[in-house]
Design an enzyme around this catalytic site. Structure first.
Site, PDB file in Angstrom:
ATOM      1  N   GLU A 137     -50.973 -27.804 -24.280  1.00  0.00           N
ATOM      2  CA  GLU A 137     -49.868 -29.098 -24.631  1.00  0.00           C
ATOM      3  C   GLU A 137     -49.454 -30.422 -23.485  1.00  0.00           C
ATOM      4  O   GLU A 137     -49.208 -31.100 -24.070  1.00  0.00           O
ATOM      5  CB  GLU A 137     -48.850 -28.552 -25.089  1.00  0.00           C
ATOM      6  CG  GLU A 137     -48.474 -27.795 -26.337  1.00  0.00           C
ATOM      7  CD  GLU A 137     -48.494 -28.513 -27.232  1.00  0.00           C
ATOM      8  OE1 GLU A 137     -48.378 -29.612 -27.562  1.00  0.00           O
ATOM      9  OE2 GLU A 137     -49.845 -27.771 -28.526  1.00  0.00           O
ATOM     10  N   SER A 182     -29.797  22.388 -61.129  1.00  0.00           N
ATOM     11  CA  SER A 182     -29.353  23.980 -60.645  1.00  0.00           C
ATOM     12  C   SER A 182     -29.045  22.952 -58.855  1.00  0.00           C
ATOM     13  O   SER A 182     -28.448  24.030 -58.155  1.00  0.00           O
ATOM     14  CB  SER A 182     -30.158  24.553 -60.422  1.00  0.00           C
ATOM     15  OG  SER A 182     -30.702  24.970 -61.883  1.00  0.00           O
TER      16      SER A 182
END
Length: 808
Positions: free
Chosen positions: A85, A360
């Site tokens: 860059e 149950s």
């Protein structure tokens, strides 16, 4: 070349034309660079697993961003960014004349895709303060801001601001979010090749997206960045070659969410606690209780199990929750088979939102209430056809059956719970009382059973609705010896200022450990549950670990449950369909839920130490019906009177250890229960005609039975311990006790009498006796028997081994 000078001349004229007052106006209207130092940049909230290393999700606004200190950004990434860059970043002042000429003049003329014309400082100014308009005025503002930024910040500070600000595509802003998004790792863990690739994206984030159609161009740009890094002396040729050859693997472009049901539950909590705005932009760092390894096991078990259930039983969904019973921390949570599968309503979190009947699986809370109330695991209940409605109205009939349609006659509470028998369970609920059972369930952590009038005795068979996460938490109190710990998803929440909250263990005792240990002892007894599971028994066992297990199946097989635990981990599974359609071919708990539970638990427990359950103390009882006897014989005037009656004949349900009820027939359930017990006895006992003659006044129990309201006679061999090795002289230590004087104590070695103590020895006896056995085998039985003056007796025995002689 001539054309180049023409363009440069035109640019110079334009700069002069906008000079003077216009340029002064531009300077006056610029935002202050101090904003960069002072402002609070919106940051994503990041949710991690308990290790703090696995990112589960980022909650964000329009921008997904996480600030990371400059020193934590790898040098390879800063170097790659500079190389591709702005290679003169550390030498130029704000902007580069050569860069401007290259970007505004050479690039338009040649179409080259080399470095851009803007420096890193200019890009920061543009992204942080300005619009993306391509106008000369905006460009002049960019230059002016760049000069001011360079004046107020160091180069490292500018580069840090830049790397935390710039967009990398999608919603990722800054290097940390980009690293997590594309590679699934923190920026500090990037390789050289990964750093070079990330540095290649910001010039055109959409075009260079790793998920786009120009990946080949992105990879070529990555290689170019590596070449520039070598050219600038940042890396060696060998490093460049290795990084060029490295195969990069990108994350799946999904929502980027792991453990979605768990994460969204955490998000709901955070938004309630801190507000939506703080969660989306406040940059919270959240460390959760989730164990990612266990979560992967849970998701795999649920996914594969639900797929199998769909093929076999047309049960398309399942859910699993695992909790640490010592802390209440949720370790794994899979709320459905697949969060992203809309066909099964996968986004609905069955674990935390689904209200389903537990079948149950609710029974242990009823039985532990019974033990607390004075019943024992050996209490006899008649598993026979029983009508529980007492109104005589056929429309209100309630006569439940067992899962297999069979009746077993007199059974103990221990076997009734271990084998999940329904009729004894309903009787136990009646003996305990609905109010007490509901209070116990609530105390353990089940908060949804609030409609008492709707349940009745069907509660013990799953008549109410519960959430899986609550049921697992309630079972956690069994695992931790009767202590419950406040359930938690969060270990720590922090922001930039420090810790906002952290996990604190909040515990309370919900039940005396003795009664909890009785339930644990039953549910962890493999032999006791063998008749229930039969061919599936191996799925209830984890080698080298003690595990307790309870299952539950609702009517028409709409819900299947398996809740199991060790002292270190509790896990629960639900299987069924979100739309409440029943599963087919009897796809109940043993077939649909237990395999999923075992698949998870057998792997998960390897992460924990093997710890046994604490054994309960003995449960002495004065009444034969509480000691496992159902044919009870009295003696009066030299004649014996054998009796067979239902439990209510001998027990006041409010005080089971107290006196026998004087008028048991006044209990509204007595007739129905007694009729069933006598019908069974009539069919199964050959001497039924001689049973149940009225016992004359003054009759006493015979055999090992004892008169009610007396303290039972006890006998104990204190030493040697059961299973000990002995040789030569054997020393025996004896303890015995009774509510009356002990008249006789006898010791037997392999059933041969070796010592007798007679006369009144007192109510508490302790003595030591030594002897040398005449006959010794590899395994020997040492037995103590004591008799008191009321004729009551008690025994104790131990197995003793003798060493095997070694060959000469």
């Amino acid at each position: 070349m001539k054309r180049l000078f023409v363009v440069a001349g035109v640019l110079g004229v334009l700069l002069v034309l906008v000079g003077g007052g216009t340029f002064l106006y531009i300077l006056q209207t610029l935002p202050s660079p101090d904003i960069l130092a002072d402002r609070r940049i919106p940051e994503s909230t990041r949710i991690y697993d308990r290790s703090g290393k696995t990112l589960l999700y980022e909650i964000h606004g329009n921008e997904k961003r996480t600030q990371v200190p400059f020193e934590k950004i790898p040098e390879t990434l800063t170097q790659a960014t500079i190389a591709i860059e702005d290679e003169g970043f550390y030498t130029h002042r704000a902007f580069s004349i050569r860069g401007i000429i290259r970007g505004l003049i050479i690039k338009p003329l040649t179409g080259a895709r080399a470095q851009g014309g803007s420096t890193i400082t200019q890009q920061l100014a543009k992204n942080a303060f300005l619009t993306r308009d391509r106008t000369l005025v905006r460009k002049l503002k960019e230059l002016a801001l760049s000069i001011e930024l360079e004046r107020r910040f160091t180069k490292d500070e500018i580069l840090s601001l830049y790397l935390n600000q710039i967009p990398y595509g999608a919603t990722a802003y800054g290097v940390e979010s980009a690293s997590q998004l594309f590679f699934g790792k923190s920026v500090g863990s990037l390789t050289l090749a990964e750093s070079a690739l990330l540095a290649s994206i910001p010039q055109a984030p959409t075009y260079y997206s790793p998920w786009g159609s120009h990946v080949d161009v992105l990879l070529a740009r990555k290689d170019y960045a590596l070449e520039r890094m070598e050219g600038l002396g940042f890396i060696s040729e060998e490093e460049r070659v290795a990084a060029t050859k490295e195969k990069l693997v990108f994350s799946d472009p999904s929502d980027g969410i792991r453990a979605p049901h768990f994460v969204l539950a955490v998000q709901d909590y955070l938004e309630q606690q801190y507000g939506e705005a703080a969660v989306r932009t406040g940059g919270l760092m959240v460390t959760t209780t989730l164990d990612w390894k266990l979560q992967e096991l849970a998701e795999k078990a649920v996914s594969e199990g639900a797929q199998r259930n769909e093929e076999l039983y047309n049960g398309k969904n399942a859910a699993l929750v695992a909790e640490d019973p010592l802390t209440g921390q949720i370790l794994a949570l899979a709320g459905s088979r697949d969060y992203f599968d809309d066909a099964i309503e996968g986004k609905f979190n069955v674990a935390t939102q689904g209200l389903r009947q537990p079948g149950s699986a609710i029974k242990p809370f009823v039985y532990v209430s019974a033990f607390e109330n004075g019943y024992t695991p050996d209490t006899i209940l008649f598993d026979v056809p029983t009508e529980f409605d007492t109104t005589g109205d056929p429309e209100r009939s309630y006569a439940p059956e067992n899962y297999d349609g069979l009746f077993r006659g007199p059974v103990t509470m221990r076997n009734a719970l271990a084998q999940s028998l329904n009729i004894p369970a309903v009787k136990t609920l009646y003996l305990v009382g609905l109010d007490r059972a509901l209070a116990t369930a609530k105390n353990f952590g089940i908060t949804t059973l609030t409609e008492k009038s709707r349940y009745g005795l069907s509660l013990v068979l799953g008549g109410g609705e519960v959430r899986l996460i609550d049921l697992v938490h309630a079972y956690g109190a069994f695992a931790d010896d009767g202590i419950t710990h406040a359930q938690s998803f969060i270990l720590e929440v922090r922001d930039k200022e420090g810790v906002l909250e952290s996990y604190r263990n909040k515990e309370r005792r919900v039940m005396d450990p003795q009664y909890v240990r009785l339930v644990n002892d039953i549910l962890s007894d493999v032999d006791a549950r063998r008749p229930l599971f039969s061919a599936s028994l191996s799925l209830t066992v984890v080698p080298e670990y003690e595990v307790a297990l309870k299952t539950g199946t609702t009517n028409d097989y709409r819900d299947a449950w398996a809740i199991g635990y060790s002292p270190r981990l509790v896990a629960g599974v639900w299987a069924g369909n979100n739309d409440n359609k029943p599963m087919e071919r009897k796809g109940g708990s043993i077939l649909a839920a237990v395999p999923i539970w075992h698949d998870f638990m057998s792997r998960a427990l390897s992460e924990f130490s093997s710890v046994p359950f604490v054994k309960p103390d003995p449960s002495p009882a004065a009444k034969p019906i509480l000691r496992g006897e159902y044919v009870i014989t009295y003696e009066a005037l030299g004649k014996q009177y054998p009796q067979v009656h239902d439990t209510l004949f001998y027990i006041d349900r409010k005080d089971p250890q107290g006196p026998d009820p004087k008028n048991p027939e006044t209990d509204p359930q007595f007739k129905n229960w007694e009729d069933g017990a006598l019908a069974w006895a009539r069919e199964h006992l050959p001497n039924f005609a001689s049973l149940n003659e009225p016992v004359p006044l003054g009759g006493v129990l015979v055999g090992d039975g004892i008169i009610a309201l007396t303290v039972p006679t006890t006998a104990e061999i204190v030493a040697p311990l059961n299973g000990a090795f002995v040789s030569g002289n054997v020393t025996v230590e004896v303890d015995a006790g009774s509510s009356t004087n002990i008249l006789r104590a006898e010791l037997y070695w392999n059933d041969a009498l070796i010592d007798t103590r007679v006369s009144e020895l007192g109510m508490d006896v302790h003595y030591v006796y030594s002897f040398t056995p005449e006959v010794v085998g590899p395994q020997n039985l040492l037995r103590l028997r004591v008799i008191d003056e009321a004729g009551h007796s008690a025994e104790s025995s131990v197995i003793l081994f003798t060493p095997t002689p070694k060959n000469p």
